[in-house]
Design an enzyme around this catalytic site. Structure first.
Site, PDB file in Angstrom:
ATOM      1  CG  HIS A 115       4.949  34.577  33.765  1.00 61.94           C
ATOM      2  ND1 HIS A 115       6.158  33.893  34.062  1.00 61.94           N
ATOM      3  CD2 HIS A 115       4.879  34.801  32.491  1.00 61.94           C
ATOM      4  CE1 HIS A 115       6.869  33.395  32.879  1.00 61.94           C
ATOM      5  NE2 HIS A 115       5.673  33.910  31.825  1.00 61.94           N
ATOM      6  CG  HIS A 179       5.915  31.526  22.995  1.00 61.92           C
ATOM      7  ND1 HIS A 179       4.991  30.412  22.895  1.00 61.92           N
ATOM      8  CD2 HIS A 179       6.279  31.841  24.212  1.00 61.92           C
ATOM      9  CE1 HIS A 179       5.070  30.213  24.286  1.00 61.92           C
ATOM     10  NE2 HIS A 179       5.661  31.021  25.139  1.00 61.92           N
TER      11      HIS A 179
HETATM   12  O1  LIG Z   1      13.831  32.207  33.919  1.00 58.40           O
HETATM   13  C1  LIG Z   1      13.273  33.055  33.039  1.00 58.40           C
HETATM   14  O2  LIG Z   1      12.576  34.190  33.338  1.00 58.40           O
HETATM   15  C2  LIG Z   1      13.513  32.543  31.631  1.00 58.40           C
HETATM   16  C3  LIG Z   1      12.519  33.095  30.852  1.00 58.40           C
HETATM   17  C4  LIG Z   1      11.235  32.617  30.952  1.00 58.40           C
HETATM   18  O3  LIG Z   1      10.709  32.110  31.871  1.00 58.40           O
HETATM   19  C5  LIG Z   1      10.225  33.079  29.959  1.00 58.40           C
HETATM   20  C6  LIG Z   1       9.031  33.208  30.002  1.00 58.40           C
HETATM   21  C7  LIG Z   1       8.183  33.243  28.914  1.00 58.40           C
HETATM   22  C8  LIG Z   1       6.892  32.860  28.765  1.00 58.40           C
HETATM   23  O4  LIG Z   1       6.245  32.953  29.685  1.00 58.40           O
HETATM   24  C9  LIG Z   1       6.384  32.700  27.448  1.00 58.40           C
HETATM   25  O5  LIG Z   1       6.878  33.294  26.690  1.00 58.40           O
HETATM   26  O6  LIG Z   1       5.296  31.948  27.554  1.00 58.40           O
HETATM   27 FE   LIG Z   2       4.995  31.052  29.164  1.00 55.57          FE
END
Ligand SMILES: O=C(O)CCC(=O)/C=C/C=C(\O)C(=O)O
Ligand SMILES: [Fe+2]
Length: 312
Positions: A115, A179
């Protein structure tokens, strides 16, 4: 060539742990405006500087910079699954150019992206395949990190390469600002987590769901006294945006990695993607930049901002 830049935050929690409807609508409107601007610019190439969150890159071989000639989205956090339309030949040319600029960069002929790359592409273009894209991953969550001045040099080399193209190029940086979501650290991690961070590619659906549930749970208490994570820091974010808008990129060279983690959160280093994007733009000459939006949004674990820029 013509070049435009947009740097913006992403969040795993959009649609999964939303703030009030008024804020969701406000961000939707900001993104709709940005998307309309991209549509009007009609880029012939998108260069997206993005982080990875232990989906494509692991400590079995953790690079600081990666250019991909082919990339597939893993489809985490409600993003689309499948291939991006990568401009393969140009990505390879860019890699050669950067290496010849004395900056080491890794090359992937088959990269998985998450993502951190795809949410912004979808938001600004509607899909993973609307425009030819070169995905560039900058290590932002897996310490140790190279110094910020190195990110600037890397971005500048990419910018000098783009200057050789006779194309309309949109440069994106995605991530940040302040963050700290619950991304594990390998230091002192129990074996199970360390093994995941070293070689956790292609998790089972159950393991993926457990990861996402942990992030949602963290979002529900983020910014409260129950949360162990470093809170958002709007003051830090606005100062950083101002540094970019004022064109004071030199001052980023000495950014203190430990200090940023401490005062703004460990994932704040996703701003490395913004630093690279602005450095690419600055390599083409003076620019004008504009803060389109900023709001600290605890529910999304995001100091959420959007900045646009173009040559002056
Ligand atoms: O493995 C996971 O999903 C751990 C959490 C994670 O990847 C969180 C991502 C968060 C972001 O992309 C962000 O806050 O930028
Ligand atoms: Fe991120």
């Amino acid at each position: 060539m013509q070049i435009q830049l947009k740097c913006l935050s992403h969040t795993p929690l959009r649609g999964l742990n939303d703030p009030g409807a008024d804020i969701v609508q406000e961000v939707d409107a900001v993104l709709a405006q940005a998307r309309a601007e991209v549509e009007a610019f009609d880029p012939e190439l998108i260069v997206v500087f993005a982080p990875d969150h232990y989906n494509g890159l692991f400590y079995d071989l953790m690079p600081q910079f990666v250019i991909a000639t082919a990339a597939d989205s893993v489809g985490d956090y409600q993003t689309q699954v499948g291939p991006l339309s990568v401009a393969s030949d140009l990505a390879l040319e860019m890699t050669r150019f950067v290496l010849n600029s004395d900056v080491d960069v890794a090359l992937s002929h088959r990269l998985q992206v998450d993502h951190g790359c795809t949410q912004t592409l979808e938001e600004l273009t509607g899909s993973l395949t609307r425009y030819p894209v070169i995905p560039i991953i900058i290590n932002s969550v897996a310490p140790p990190f190279g110094p910020y001045r190195r990110v600037r040099k890397f971005g500048e080399a990419v910018g000098r390469f783009l200057a050789t193209l006779n194309k309309r190029v949109l440069v994106l940086g995605t991530g940040g600002l302040s963050h700290e979501p619950p991304v594990p650290l390998i230091a002192n991690a129990p074996d199970e987590i360390a093994n995941f961070l070293i070689a956790g590619r292609n998790p089972t659906p159950e393991a993926r769901a457990a990861r996402q549930a942990r992030t949602i749970a963290a979002g529900k208490i983020y910014g409260t006294s129950d949360s162990p994570q470093t809170p958002l820091n709007a003051e830090w974010d606005l100062a950083f945006i101002d540094t970019l808008v004022q064109g004071q990129l030199d001052s980023i060279d000495d950014f203190n990695i430990e200090e940023i983690s401490r005062v703004a959160g460990r994932s704040t280093h996703e701003i490395r993607t913004w630093v690279a994007a602005f450095s690419a733009l600055a390599a083409l000459g003076p620019y004008e930049a504009h803060k389109d939006y900023y709001r600290p949004i605890n529910e999304w674990i995001a100091g959420y901002g959007l900045v646009s820029a173009q040559p002056r």
